[in-house]
Design a protein around this motif. Structure first.
Motif, PDB file in Angstrom:
ATOM      1  N   VAL A   1       0.819  -1.218   0.000  1.00 40.85           N
ATOM      2  CA  VAL A   1       0.000   0.000   0.000  1.00 40.85           C
ATOM      3  C   VAL A   1       0.855   1.270   0.000  1.00 40.85           C
ATOM      4  O   VAL A   1       0.354   2.354  -0.337  1.00 40.85           O
ATOM      5  CB  VAL A   1      -0.934   0.015   1.231  1.00 40.85           C
ATOM      6  N   ASP A   2       2.112   1.191   0.417  1.00 40.38           N
ATOM      7  CA  ASP A   2       2.963   2.371   0.412  1.00 40.38           C
ATOM      8  C   ASP A   2       4.425   1.946   0.270  1.00 40.38           C
ATOM      9  O   ASP A   2       4.734   0.751   0.142  1.00 40.38           O
ATOM     10  CB  ASP A   2       2.750   3.217   1.675  1.00 40.38           C
ATOM     11  N   PHE A   3       5.308   2.924   0.301  1.00 43.21           N
ATOM     12  CA  PHE A   3       6.725   2.635   0.072  1.00 43.21           C
ATOM     13  C   PHE A   3       7.301   1.752   1.173  1.00 43.21           C
ATOM     14  O   PHE A   3       8.076   0.830   0.895  1.00 43.21           O
ATOM     15  CB  PHE A   3       7.511   3.942  -0.010  1.00 43.21           C
ATOM     16  N   GLU A   4       6.933   2.017   2.392  1.00 45.95           N
ATOM     17  CA  GLU A   4       7.501   1.254   3.502  1.00 45.95           C
ATOM     18  C   GLU A   4       7.131  -0.226   3.419  1.00 45.95           C
ATOM     19  O   GLU A   4       7.974  -1.106   3.637  1.00 45.95           O
ATOM     20  CB  GLU A   4       7.033   1.867   4.827  1.00 45.95           C
ATOM     21  N   GLU A   5       5.859  -0.512   3.091  1.00 49.99           N
ATOM     22  CA  GLU A   5       5.432  -1.911   2.963  1.00 49.99           C
ATOM     23  C   GLU A   5       6.112  -2.572   1.775  1.00 49.99           C
ATOM     24  O   GLU A   5       6.504  -3.747   1.833  1.00 49.99           O
ATOM     25  CB  GLU A   5       3.909  -1.962   2.822  1.00 49.99           C
ATOM     26  N   CYS A   6       6.266  -1.822   0.707  1.00 48.24           N
ATOM     27  CA  CYS A   6       6.944  -2.357  -0.478  1.00 48.24           C
ATOM     28  C   CYS A   6       8.415  -2.619  -0.183  1.00 48.24           C
ATOM     29  O   CYS A   6       8.981  -3.627  -0.613  1.00 48.24           O
ATOM     30  CB  CYS A   6       6.792  -1.372  -1.632  1.00 48.24           C
TER      31      CYS A   6
ATOM     32  N   ILE B   1       1.229  15.344   2.322  1.00 49.63           N
ATOM     33  CA  ILE B   1       0.211  14.793   1.431  1.00 49.63           C
ATOM     34  C   ILE B   1      -0.611  13.768   2.214  1.00 49.63           C
ATOM     35  O   ILE B   1      -0.165  13.250   3.248  1.00 49.63           O
ATOM     36  CB  ILE B   1       0.844  14.137   0.182  1.00 49.63           C
ATOM     37  N   ALA B   2      -1.794  13.481   1.701  1.00 49.78           N
ATOM     38  CA  ALA B   2      -2.704  12.605   2.439  1.00 49.78           C
ATOM     39  C   ALA B   2      -2.356  11.136   2.274  1.00 49.78           C
ATOM     40  O   ALA B   2      -2.461  10.348   3.217  1.00 49.78           O
ATOM     41  CB  ALA B   2      -4.139  12.848   1.974  1.00 49.78           C
ATOM     42  N   GLY B   3      -1.942  10.724   1.059  1.00 52.78           N
ATOM     43  CA  GLY B   3      -1.676   9.308   0.791  1.00 52.78           C
ATOM     44  C   GLY B   3      -0.238   9.057   0.408  1.00 52.78           C
ATOM     45  O   GLY B   3       0.619   9.952   0.479  1.00 52.78           O
ATOM     46  N   PRO B   4       0.057   7.839  -0.030  1.00 47.16           N
ATOM     47  CA  PRO B   4       1.429   7.484  -0.406  1.00 47.16           C
ATOM     48  C   PRO B   4       1.918   8.188  -1.664  1.00 47.16           C
ATOM     49  O   PRO B   4       3.123   8.236  -1.909  1.00 47.16           O
ATOM     50  CB  PRO B   4       1.367   5.966  -0.605  1.00 47.16           C
ATOM     51  N   ASN B   5       0.972   8.734  -2.459  1.00 52.91           N
ATOM     52  CA  ASN B   5       1.321   9.527  -3.645  1.00 52.91           C
ATOM     53  C   ASN B   5       0.489  10.808  -3.661  1.00 52.91           C
ATOM     54  O   ASN B   5      -0.649  10.823  -3.166  1.00 52.91           O
ATOM     55  CB  ASN B   5       1.050   8.730  -4.930  1.00 52.91           C
ATOM     56  N   PRO B   6       1.025  11.910  -4.206  1.00 48.67           N
ATOM     57  CA  PRO B   6       0.251  13.151  -4.239  1.00 48.67           C
ATOM     58  C   PRO B   6      -0.985  12.999  -5.120  1.00 48.67           C
ATOM     59  O   PRO B   6      -0.938  12.370  -6.181  1.00 48.67           O
ATOM     60  CB  PRO B   6       1.239  14.167  -4.826  1.00 48.67           C
ATOM     61  N   THR B   7      -2.078  13.592  -4.668  1.00 48.13           N
ATOM     62  CA  THR B   7      -3.277  13.640  -5.496  1.00 48.13           C
ATOM     63  C   THR B   7      -3.082  14.714  -6.570  1.00 48.13           C
ATOM     64  O   THR B   7      -2.148  15.528  -6.489  1.00 48.13           O
ATOM     65  CB  THR B   7      -4.493  13.990  -4.628  1.00 48.13           C
TER      66      THR B   7
END
Length: 206
Positions: A38-43, A90-96
Motif C-alpha cells: 500500500v505504500d513505500f515502507e510496505e513495499c 500529502i494525504a496518501g502514499p502519492n500526491p493527489t
C-alpha cells in the motif's frame, strides 16, 4: 494379489488428495500476490525478503518509482521535492492531482524567487565592480599628483649682460679702485682749481 488391488484402489484417492493440497497452496500463493503493497515502507519490507542483492536493489527501485510519499511518524505522508529542496504534506502514499498542482505552483514561485535573487546578486556584483574601478582611478590620480609634487621645479637662470666688460651706471663694488677713482679724480680737479690763477681778460681797445 489383494494388496495390489488395494493399492490400485487407494491411488486415485492419493492423487485427489495431492491435487487438493496443491490447489490450496496455489490459491494461498495467489492471494499473497494479489495483495499489493500500500505504500513505500510496505513495499520496501517486501523487497528486503529478496533472495539476492540484485533482486533486492531492483525491487527497491520499483518501490521508489511506485510511491513518492513517505510515512510520517504521526500519521499521513510527506513528499520531498528535490528541485525545491523542501517537503510537502500529502494525504496518501502519492500526491493527489490537487496536491501535485500545489507542488507545481510552489515550484513556479520558487523559480521566480531564484531569478530575482540572481538578478539582485548580479546587480550588486556590478555595483561593487564599478565602485572598485572608481576607487582604483582615484588612487591612481592621487599617486600621479604625488609624483608631480615630488619633481623639482627648474630655477630660471639669470640673464647674461649683452656688453662684455661694461658695467651699468652706478653699479660698482664698494671699496674697489674702479668705484673710488671717480671721486678721487673730482677731488684733485677741485684742488687744481684752487691753486691755479684765473686768467685776466684783455682790455678792450678804444
Amino acid at each position: 494379489m489383494s494388496d495390489l488391488v488395494a493399492s490400485r484402489r487407494a491411488a486415485p484417492l492419493l492423487i485427489a488428495a495431492a491435487g487438493f493440497i496443491l490447489l490450496i497452496s496455489s490459491h494461498a500463493h495467489a492471494q499473497w500476490w494479489k495483495r499489493a503493497p500500500v505504500d513505500f515502507e510496505e513495499c520496501a519490507d517486501a523487497a528486503e525478503k529478496s533472495t539476492t542483492k540484485a533482486e533486492k536493489t531492483a525491487a527497491l527501485a520499483d518501490c521508489n518509482a511506485k510511491f513518492a510519499g513517505r510515512r510520517k511518524p504521526g500519521g499521513g505522508y510527506t513528499y520531498y521535492d528535490f528541485l525545491q529542496d523542501r517537503t510537502f504534506d500529502i494525504a496518501g502514499p502519492n500526491p493527489t492531482p490537487e496536491e501535485q498542482k500545489k507542488i507545481d505552483e510552489s515550484y513556479t514561485a520558487y523559480l521566480a524567487d531564484q531569478r530575482r535573487s540572481n538578478e539582485a546578486a548580479q546587480a550588486m556584483a556590478r555595483q561593487q565592480r564599478e565602485q572598485q574601478e572608481q576607487q582604483a582611478q582615484q588612487l591612481q590620480q592621487v599617486v600621479l599628483r604625488s609624483e608631480v609634487e615630488r619633481v623639482p621645479v627648474p630655477v630660471e637662470r639669470p640673464k647674461v649682460q649683452q656688453t662684455v666688460g661694461a658695467r651699468p651706471k652706478g653699479a660698482c663694488t664698494k671699496g674697489s679702485f674702479s668705484c673710488e677713482w671717480p671721486r678721487l679724480s673730482e677731488g684733485l680737479n677741485e684742488i687744481k682749481k684752487l691753486f691755479s690763477p684765473t686768467p685776466s681778460k684783455p682790455a678792450k681797445k678804444s
